[in-house]
Design a protein around this motif. Structure first.
Motif, PDB file in Angstrom:
ATOM      1  N   TYR A   1      64.956 147.254  11.717  1.00 47.85           N
ATOM      2  CA  TYR A   1      63.732 148.268  11.511  1.00 47.85           C
ATOM      3  C   TYR A   1      62.521 147.346  11.312  1.00 47.85           C
ATOM      4  O   TYR A   1      61.430 147.385  12.259  1.00 47.85           O
ATOM      5  N   GLY A   2      62.612 146.110  11.069  1.00 52.50           N
ATOM      6  CA  GLY A   2      61.726 144.776  11.194  1.00 52.50           C
ATOM      7  C   GLY A   2      61.489 144.738  13.469  1.00 52.50           C
ATOM      8  O   GLY A   2      60.267 144.722  13.503  1.00 52.50           O
ATOM      9  N   GLY A   3      62.517 144.389  13.539  1.00 51.21           N
ATOM     10  CA  GLY A   3      62.793 144.722  14.982  1.00 51.21           C
ATOM     11  C   GLY A   3      61.629 145.501  15.860  1.00 51.21           C
ATOM     12  O   GLY A   3      61.100 145.247  16.678  1.00 51.21           O
ATOM     13  N   ALA A   4      61.891 147.009  15.255  1.00 49.88           N
ATOM     14  CA  ALA A   4      60.660 147.853  15.359  1.00 49.88           C
ATOM     15  C   ALA A   4      59.579 148.134  15.642  1.00 49.88           C
ATOM     16  O   ALA A   4      59.281 148.234  16.071  1.00 49.88           O
ATOM     17  N   LEU A   5      59.165 146.508  15.134  1.00 49.36           N
ATOM     18  CA  LEU A   5      57.147 146.372  14.393  1.00 49.36           C
ATOM     19  C   LEU A   5      57.660 145.217  14.816  1.00 49.36           C
ATOM     20  O   LEU A   5      56.068 144.322  14.533  1.00 49.36           O
ATOM     21  N   GLY A   6      58.463 144.206  15.376  1.00 50.68           N
ATOM     22  CA  GLY A   6      58.762 143.264  15.961  1.00 50.68           C
ATOM     23  C   GLY A   6      58.199 142.106  14.799  1.00 50.68           C
ATOM     24  O   GLY A   6      58.121 140.670  14.793  1.00 50.68           O
ATOM     25  N   LEU A   7      59.027 142.039  13.947  1.00 49.73           N
ATOM     26  CA  LEU A   7      59.467 141.265  12.873  1.00 49.73           C
ATOM     27  C   LEU A   7      60.893 140.618  13.647  1.00 49.73           C
ATOM     28  O   LEU A   7      61.357 141.244  13.694  1.00 49.73           O
ATOM     29  N   LYS A   8      60.823 139.142  13.211  1.00 52.50           N
ATOM     30  CA  LYS A   8      62.025 138.218  13.368  1.00 52.50           C
ATOM     31  C   LYS A   8      62.400 138.092  11.723  1.00 52.50           C
ATOM     32  O   LYS A   8      62.322 137.917  10.719  1.00 52.50           O
ATOM     33  N   SER A   9      64.074 138.580  11.614  1.00 50.17           N
ATOM     34  CA  SER A   9      64.731 138.141  10.162  1.00 50.17           C
ATOM     35  C   SER A   9      65.565 136.594  11.000  1.00 50.17           C
ATOM     36  O   SER A   9      66.212 136.402  11.837  1.00 50.17           O
ATOM     37  N   CYS A  10      66.130 136.307   9.680  1.00 50.79           N
ATOM     38  CA  CYS A  10      67.395 135.163  10.220  1.00 50.79           C
ATOM     39  C   CYS A  10      68.084 135.339   8.724  1.00 50.79           C
ATOM     40  O   CYS A  10      67.221 135.920   7.228  1.00 50.79           O
ATOM     41  N   CYS A  11      69.149 135.348   8.645  1.00 51.09           N
ATOM     42  CA  CYS A  11      69.874 134.770   7.383  1.00 51.09           C
ATOM     43  C   CYS A  11      70.973 133.829   7.415  1.00 51.09           C
ATOM     44  O   CYS A  11      70.743 133.446   8.430  1.00 51.09           O
ATOM     45  N   LEU A  12      70.337 133.316   5.729  1.00 50.54           N
ATOM     46  CA  LEU A  12      71.178 131.812   4.898  1.00 50.54           C
ATOM     47  C   LEU A  12      72.073 132.118   4.184  1.00 50.54           C
ATOM     48  O   LEU A  12      72.068 132.403   3.131  1.00 50.54           O
ATOM     49  N   TYR A  13      73.612 131.826   5.124  1.00 47.25           N
ATOM     50  CA  TYR A  13      74.583 131.334   3.960  1.00 47.25           C
ATOM     51  C   TYR A  13      75.577 130.553   4.184  1.00 47.25           C
ATOM     52  O   TYR A  13      75.383 129.744   5.461  1.00 47.25           O
ATOM     53  N   GLY A  14      76.104 130.190   3.060  1.00 49.05           N
ATOM     54  CA  GLY A  14      77.045 128.760   3.153  1.00 49.05           C
ATOM     55  C   GLY A  14      78.299 129.037   4.371  1.00 49.05           C
ATOM     56  O   GLY A  14      78.534 130.476   4.538  1.00 49.05           O
ATOM     57  N   GLY A  15      79.175 128.681   4.510  1.00 43.93           N
ATOM     58  CA  GLY A  15      80.001 128.585   5.419  1.00 43.93           C
ATOM     59  C   GLY A  15      79.830 128.833   7.074  1.00 43.93           C
ATOM     60  O   GLY A  15      80.728 128.610   7.552  1.00 43.93           O
ATOM     61  N   SER A  16      78.780 128.546   7.200  1.00 47.20           N
ATOM     62  CA  SER A  16      77.852 128.456   8.769  1.00 47.20           C
ATOM     63  C   SER A  16      77.324 127.609   8.759  1.00 47.20           C
ATOM     64  O   SER A  16      77.121 126.723   7.618  1.00 47.20           O
ATOM     65  N   PRO A  17      77.260 126.883   9.645  1.00 49.48           N
ATOM     66  CA  PRO A  17      76.565 125.423  10.523  1.00 49.48           C
ATOM     67  C   PRO A  17      75.183 125.559   9.893  1.00 49.48           C
ATOM     68  O   PRO A  17      74.448 126.428  10.137  1.00 49.48           O
ATOM     69  N   TYR A  18      74.431 124.015   9.257  1.00 51.61           N
ATOM     70  CA  TYR A  18      72.995 124.165   9.039  1.00 51.61           C
ATOM     71  C   TYR A  18      72.413 124.349  10.555  1.00 51.61           C
ATOM     72  O   TYR A  18      71.588 124.452  10.480  1.00 51.61           O
ATOM     73  N   GLN A  19      72.462 123.316  11.325  1.00 53.85           N
ATOM     74  CA  GLN A  19      71.365 123.499  12.699  1.00 53.85           C
ATOM     75  C   GLN A  19      70.738 124.946  12.725  1.00 53.85           C
ATOM     76  O   GLN A  19      69.915 124.588  12.899  1.00 53.85           O
ATOM     77  N   PRO A  20      71.986 125.702  13.517  1.00 51.49           N
ATOM     78  CA  PRO A  20      71.665 126.588  14.441  1.00 51.49           C
ATOM     79  C   PRO A  20      70.388 127.632  12.572  1.00 51.49           C
ATOM     80  O   PRO A  20      69.109 128.472  13.352  1.00 51.49           O
ATOM     81  N   GLN A  21      70.904 127.495  11.508  1.00 58.06           N
ATOM     82  CA  GLN A  21      69.864 128.031  10.904  1.00 58.06           C
ATOM     83  C   GLN A  21      68.414 127.120  10.524  1.00 58.06           C
ATOM     84  O   GLN A  21      67.626 127.681  10.500  1.00 58.06           O
ATOM     85  N   GLN A  22      68.386 125.594  10.833  1.00 60.59           N
ATOM     86  CA  GLN A  22      66.771 124.672  10.767  1.00 60.59           C
ATOM     87  C   GLN A  22      66.184 125.282  11.898  1.00 60.59           C
ATOM     88  O   GLN A  22      65.263 125.239  11.676  1.00 60.59           O
ATOM     89  N   ILE A  23      67.345 125.609  13.230  1.00 59.85           N
ATOM     90  CA  ILE A  23      66.515 125.837  14.253  1.00 59.85           C
ATOM     91  C   ILE A  23      66.095 127.187  13.876  1.00 59.85           C
ATOM     92  O   ILE A  23      64.198 127.016  14.214  1.00 59.85           O
ATOM     93  N   GLN A  24      66.249 128.130  13.483  1.00 61.33           N
ATOM     94  CA  GLN A  24      65.785 129.459  13.782  1.00 61.33           C
ATOM     95  C   GLN A  24      64.241 129.458  12.599  1.00 61.33           C
ATOM     96  O   GLN A  24      63.556 129.804  12.131  1.00 61.33           O
ATOM     97  N   LEU A  25      64.734 128.662  11.287  1.00 59.91           N
ATOM     98  CA  LEU A  25      63.514 128.517  10.626  1.00 59.91           C
ATOM     99  C   LEU A  25      62.168 127.324  11.171  1.00 59.91           C
ATOM    100  O   LEU A  25      61.127 128.643  10.423  1.00 59.91           O
ATOM    101  N   LYS A  26      62.743 126.251  12.024  1.00 58.01           N
ATOM    102  CA  LYS A  26      61.862 126.267  12.491  1.00 58.01           C
ATOM    103  C   LYS A  26      60.842 126.566  13.442  1.00 58.01           C
ATOM    104  O   LYS A  26      59.144 126.437  13.845  1.00 58.01           O
ATOM    105  N   ARG A  27      60.948 127.496  14.224  1.00 61.40           N
ATOM    106  CA  ARG A  27      60.597 128.614  15.273  1.00 61.40           C
ATOM    107  C   ARG A  27      59.905 129.729  14.944  1.00 61.40           C
ATOM    108  O   ARG A  27      58.884 129.500  15.294  1.00 61.40           O
ATOM    109  N   GLY A  28      60.197 129.825  13.677  1.00 59.13           N
ATOM    110  CA  GLY A  28      59.089 130.705  12.697  1.00 59.13           C
ATOM    111  C   GLY A  28      60.371 131.875  12.424  1.00 59.13           C
ATOM    112  O   GLY A  28      60.768 132.596  13.755  1.00 59.13           O
TER     113      GLY A  28
END
Length: 591
Positions: free
Chosen positions: A114-141
């Motif tokens: 639903y946010g994608g239909a409005l041009g908004l970007k989301s990211c999901c952060l949870y344990g058990g997954s590598p930190y680096q891809p999550q950090q890159i997403q947060l850095k990009r905004g």
């Protein structure tokens, strides 16, 4: 972005009656959503106007979209539009906390859709997954961050998340965060003022404390449950079925066949080992629990959603909030340890206005589920194991459908074999066809199950003696009046009736004639009756739930203390012989 001019829809909760922009309305329409559920309609304007909120609704009634929709509208068209950060490296405007990785990914998918239909970007952060891809997403905004408390806290401590531009903070399934031990993490993350939305199916003291401490004094409350007694889903048929622990894995396929209506089934167990063991015994089933690697869990959930397999065996990791289409049947392998667990497990079916069935297996000698009825408001329907006629009706219909679907091109090829079978068999054509249907359905024989323990090739018998039967040892004493000791020892699952007048037990089908013939020599008003339906039984006093089961590491179940013994005490010491229970008890009866 402008709202379309439109007349108010005649349906009060129609999407067109709310300040929902055209792209979002179209995204909802693609999902078949034309009206909001009560919790969504009740809270939409409250959230859009900037109030803190405590929202409570029965499970399966759309709590997720209750915050997704107004938050998105506020960011694009509402009060927070002008102050929202945009561009590369932007800080998030929304933070959503959830107790499990599965819930986080599910809510994230809603925001992405639903946010994608409005041009908004989301990211999901949870344990058990590598930190680096999550950090890159947060850095990009990103505009919206969804995650579990532990991983969100880690990113805060690493300096990866900037919450200075935050406009909304959501705690979903708040009561489960308490149960999972996230109290300190949540309170750390809540340590700043921003519009806060707290959603929960139940409101334990910690959730009330969080609301009082971190939400504004003028917060609003939307409680669609209130003091209503019925807290479990009203669109679910709630069933209890007696079954010994040894018969459960054999019984479950019959339950699925008779009650799943071809839809998906989720089976809940109390332990991870039990989930893995049971999934290994059921054809085509998959297990889901915390010891399974995250990547495998995601593949499993994806396969279940897409229909690659139709039976999921899970612990409570999947019980909270997961919204999976067409889950027709929930089976609880044993009564859960608390009432709220029952509410949330059974709530995985009958969602979004659809109907469903929740079957709970229990040992009648050990389980006490009256508390579940009292506190959840459900009225359990008592049934026994599916019998041959029920199984044949369902299996035969499925087999007939398969046969009808076979191409007519096979008829000439098999015609000669069919004629030879008709000519050589003493059975009628209808009898032969019945056998063919059974074989097509996978049955070479159908065994009758008892009403009490659901064991194959056993029947359930009621014994009465013209006077109240208050103890199991008294009932065994009555049986010893007319049966040899080895036959008394052979009975299974003896339990007392709720009216105190009798006892029920299971007998091997091959021994039934011996029991019936023996009663003639009992005297004293002793009467045996082969039951066609199970009477109400006395429940074990004390806590409900596992009711005396002890889980073992190897995944097998063993009897615990309490309840009635599955085996009689030795003659003259616990059973009291013909005296019906007098004398010293012997606590060494075998299980």
């Amino acid at each position: 972005m402008q709202f379309d001019e439109r007349e108010e829809d005649e349906t009060p909760n129609a999407v067109s009656n709310f300040r929902i922009s055209k792209p979002l309305r179209e995204a909802l329409k693609e999902k078949g959503i034309e009206s909001l559920f009560p919790i969504q309609a009740t809270t939409f304007d409250t959230i859009l106007h900037g109030s803190d909120l405590v929202g409570r609704a029965r499970t399966g009634q759309g709590k997720t979209l209750a915050f997704v929709l107004p938050i998105l509208e506020s960011l694009i068209n509402g009060p927070t539009k002008t102050s929202r950060k945009t561009g590369y490296g932007r800080a998030p405007s929304v933070l959503v906390l959830l107790p499990t990785r599965e819930l986080a990914t599910q809510v994230c998918s809603d925001f992405e859709m639903y946010g994608g239909a409005l041009g908004l970007k989301s990211c999901c952060l949870y344990g058990g997954s590598p930190y680096q891809p999550q950090q890159i997403q947060l850095k990009r905004g990103v505009d919206i961050v969804i995650g579990t408390p532990g991983r969100i806290k880690d990113h805060i401590e690493r300096g990866n998340i900037d919450f200075t531009a935050l406009k909304f903070r959501v705690l979903d399934e708040s009561d489960e965060m308490l149960r999972m031990g996230f109290v300190e993490d949540v309170e750390l993350i809540l340590g700043f003022q921003v519009q806060t939305l707290l959603f929960s199916a139940t409101l334990p003291d910690w959730v009330k404390h969080i609301a009082a401490k971190f939400l504004k004094r003028d917060k609003k409350t939307a409680d669609l449950v209130g003091n209503e007694k019925m807290k479990a889903s009203t669109s679910v048929r709630h069933i209890v079925l007696p079954c010994s622990s040894s018969a459960r894995s054999q019984l479950i396929p019959d339950i699925i066949r008779c009650y799943s209506s071809g839809g998906r089934t989720i089976i809940f167990t109390e332990t991870k080992d039990s989930a893995s063991t049971l999934a290994g015994l059921l054809p085509g089933a998959r297990a889901l629990h915390g010891d399974i690697q995250q990547a495998t869990r995601e593949v499993t959930l994806s396969g279940f959603r897409s229909g690659k397999f139709s039976t999921l065996v899970a612990t409570n990791v999947a019980a909270r909030g997961l919204d999976i289409d067409d889950v027709q049947l929930i089976i609880q392998y044993e009564p859960p340890r608390d009432v709220e667990a029952y509410i949330h497990r059974s709530g995985r079916t009958g969602r979004a206005g659809k109907s469903g069935i929740a079957v709970m297996l229990y040992d009648p000698r050990k389980s006490n589920f009256s508390k579940i009825e009292r506190e959840s408001g459900v009225k359990f329907e008592h049934i026994s194991a599916p019998q041959p006629a029920e199984i044949a009706k369902v299996a035969g219909a499925e087999a007939a459908e398969k046969i009808i679907g076979i191409s007519d091109s096979v008829i000439p090829v098999f015609m000669a074999a069919a004629e030879e079978l008709l000519n050589s068999s003493a059975l009628s054509p209808i009898e032969l066809l019945a056998k063919a249907l059974a074989n097509a359905a996978g049955y070479t024989e159908i065994k009758r199950r008892s009403l009490l323990t659901s064991m194959e090739n056993f029947v359930t018998v009621l014994v009465e003696c013209g006077r109240p039967i208050y103890t199991a040892s008294f009932a065994y004493g009555v049986l010893r009046r007319f049966l040899p000791e080895e036959k008394v020892e052979s009975v299974k699952g003896l339990a007392l009736t709720a009216d105190g007048k009798g006892a029920v037990f299971d007998v091997a089908s091959e021994d039934l004639d011996i029991f019936i013939a023996g009663q003639k020599n009992a005297g004293g008003g002793v009467k045996l009756e082969v039951l066609k339906s199970l009477p109400r039984l006395q429940e074990r006093a004390g806590r409900f739930g596992g009711g005396g089961f002890s889980e073992r590491k190897d995944g097998r179940f063993s009897g615990g203390r309490g309840g009635y013994s599955d085996r009689p005490f030795s003659k003259g010491r616990g059973g009291g012989g013909g005296g019906g229970g007098r004398g010293r008890g012997n606590n060494h009866g075998k299980w």
